[in-house]
Design an enzyme around this catalytic site. Structure first.
Site, mmCIF file in Angstrom:
data_model
loop_
_atom_site.group_PDB
_atom_site.id
_atom_site.type_symbol
_atom_site.label_atom_id
_atom_site.label_comp_id
_atom_site.label_asym_id
_atom_site.label_seq_id
_atom_site.Cartn_x
_atom_site.Cartn_y
_atom_site.Cartn_z
ATOM 1 N N SER A 235 4.239 0.630 -0.904
ATOM 2 C CA SER A 235 3.707 -0.659 -0.444
ATOM 3 C C SER A 235 3.416 -1.545 -1.655
ATOM 4 C CB SER A 235 2.412 -0.431 0.310
ATOM 5 O OG SER A 235 1.425 0.019 -0.603
ATOM 6 N N TYR B 14 -0.647 -0.567 3.127
ATOM 7 C CA TYR B 14 -0.231 0.268 4.261
ATOM 8 C C TYR B 14 -1.456 0.887 4.939
ATOM 9 C CZ TYR B 14 4.807 0.400 3.004
ATOM 10 O OH TYR B 14 6.118 0.105 2.753
ATOM 11 N N GLY B 15 -2.530 1.041 4.129
ATOM 12 C CA GLY B 15 -3.722 1.737 4.592
ATOM 13 C C GLY B 15 -4.374 1.162 5.847
ATOM 14 N N CYS C 84 4.009 6.923 -2.051
ATOM 15 C CA CYS C 84 2.802 6.328 -1.481
ATOM 16 C C CYS C 84 2.071 7.426 -0.716
ATOM 17 C CB CYS C 84 3.201 5.198 -0.546
ATOM 18 S SG CYS C 84 1.826 4.515 0.394
ATOM 19 N N THR D 241 -0.538 7.095 1.228
ATOM 20 C CA THR D 241 -0.900 6.655 2.574
ATOM 21 C C THR D 241 0.274 6.833 3.540
ATOM 22 O OG1 THR D 241 -2.212 4.993 1.424
ATOM 23 C CG2 THR D 241 -2.065 4.781 3.803
ATOM 24 N N CYS E 3 -3.890 7.653 -5.089
ATOM 25 C CA CYS E 3 -3.121 6.481 -4.653
ATOM 26 C C CYS E 3 -2.246 6.130 -5.845
ATOM 27 C CB CYS E 3 -4.075 5.327 -4.319
ATOM 28 S SG CYS E 3 -3.236 3.725 -4.165
ATOM 29 N N THR E 4 -0.976 5.857 -5.600
ATOM 30 C CA THR E 4 -0.058 5.676 -6.733
ATOM 31 C C THR E 4 -0.312 4.384 -7.513
ATOM 32 O OG1 THR E 4 1.598 4.767 -5.200
ATOM 33 C CG2 THR E 4 1.761 7.109 -5.748
ATOM 34 N N HIS E 5 -1.139 3.504 -6.974
ATOM 35 C CA HIS E 5 -1.517 2.301 -7.727
ATOM 36 C C HIS E 5 -2.551 2.623 -8.824
ATOM 37 C CE1 HIS E 5 0.362 0.055 -4.442
ATOM 38 N NE2 HIS E 5 0.192 -1.054 -5.114
HETATM 39 N N1 DGL Z 1 0.327 3.188 -3.344
HETATM 40 C C1 DGL Z 1 -0.214 3.422 -2.042
HETATM 41 C C2 DGL Z 1 -0.791 4.842 -1.971
HETATM 42 O O1 DGL Z 1 -0.421 5.689 -2.775
HETATM 43 C C3 DGL Z 1 -1.104 2.268 -1.673
HETATM 44 C C4 DGL Z 1 -1.729 2.362 -0.340
HETATM 45 C C5 DGL Z 1 -1.718 1.187 0.598
HETATM 46 O O2 DGL Z 1 -0.807 0.375 0.588
HETATM 47 O O3 DGL Z 1 -2.665 1.153 1.381
HETATM 48 O O4 DGL Z 1 -1.583 5.199 -1.135
#
Ligand code: DGL
Length: 250
Positions: free
Chosen positions: A11, A42-43, A73, A75, A181-183
């Site tokens: 996302s 996406y959460g 991701c 999520t 979370c990958t961010h």
């Molecule tokens: N990078 C996503 C993860 O690892 C972001 C989550 C999201 O978009 O809510 O969860």
């Protein structure tokens, strides 16, 4: 020898923290990263909404003839990985999950903080991981709004946002931080600053890289070309390019 590309989806730019590691281990593969910022986060989506989103992404990636897809991701992985594996059974999938097992294996006696989106923290998958690899000194923290700040590059707001999130924990006790979370790997410095002391960071990227390598070997799908592979992006929001330039290969 299989020259088809590897697809990556997230996302937004978070998937880059995974892709950077995979590329380092498998530099001769070609990669296509679908950066779905327009649907970030996406959460806060229902499972049905996420299924529609990933179906659209899969249509694009299938047209690009991918041999394997990394769902970079946490999520999305917790919500739709079973659906994807069942529906697109001819494609290999590698999912992402918080590195709780790694923390359990390597630092069973350290105070561990698991940071992830509210969706991941509330997921069945996380509950199962938490039970299976039980650690007394583990805190799960739902980091509402944090991935969005990183995706929107609102970095000046990070110190206050983190300080608020950490009001719920005993920050001086934290020794290990699981970045679920990958961010989040892009803001390790800010997290450490807000905690106020050095900590050990863990994320899933290393495990994902090894898993991709294993599956490609096992299924004889490696691109054995001697040349460095290509990397292309599919952006749903032009603004992502600045973030890609900033975080690529870091
Ligand atoms: N990078 C996503 C993860 O690892 C972001 C989550 C999201 O978009 O809510 O969860």
């Amino acid at each position: 020898m299989d020259k088809r590309p590897i697809g990556v989806l997230d996302s937004g730019i978070g998937g880059l923290s995974v892709l950077n590691k995979v590329k380092r281990l498998l530099p001769n593969e070609d990669y296509i990263f679908y950066v779905d910022s327009i649907h970030n986060p996406y959460g806060n989506k229902t499972k049905e909404e996420l299924i529609e989103i990933v179906d659209n992404i899969m249509n694009v990636l299938i047209e690009k003839n991918v041999k394997l897809v990394i769902v970079a991701c946490n999520t999305a992985s917790t919500q739709v990985i079973s659906y994807l594996r069942e529906k697109y059974s001819s494609i290999l999938f590698v999912a992402t999950e918080p590195a709780i097992k790694v923390a359990y294996d390597y630092y069973p006696h350290k105070n561990t903080l698991v940071m992830a989106t509210p969706g991941t923290i509330a997921s069945e998958r996380l509950m199962l991981l938490d039970e299976t690899y039980h650690q007394d000194r583990r805190t799960l923290l739902a980091c509402s709004g944090l991935a969005e700040l990183i995706e929107q590059h609102r970095l000046k707001e990070l110190p206050d946002h983190l300080d608020n999130l950490f009001l719920k924990i005993e920050r001086q006790k934290v020794e290990v931080v699981v970045l679920g979370c990958t961010h989040y790997p892009f803001i390790k410095e800010e997290i450490q600053k807000s905690l106020g002391h050095p900590v050990i960071f863990l994320d899933g990227a290393e495990g994902i890289s090894k898993r991709v390598e294993f599956l490609l070997e096992q299924q004889n799908l490696r691109n054995s070309s001697k040349h460095k592979g290509s990397l292309s992006f599919i952006l749903t929001n032009d603004k992502s390019q600045t973030l890609i330039d900033k975080y690529l290969d870091c």
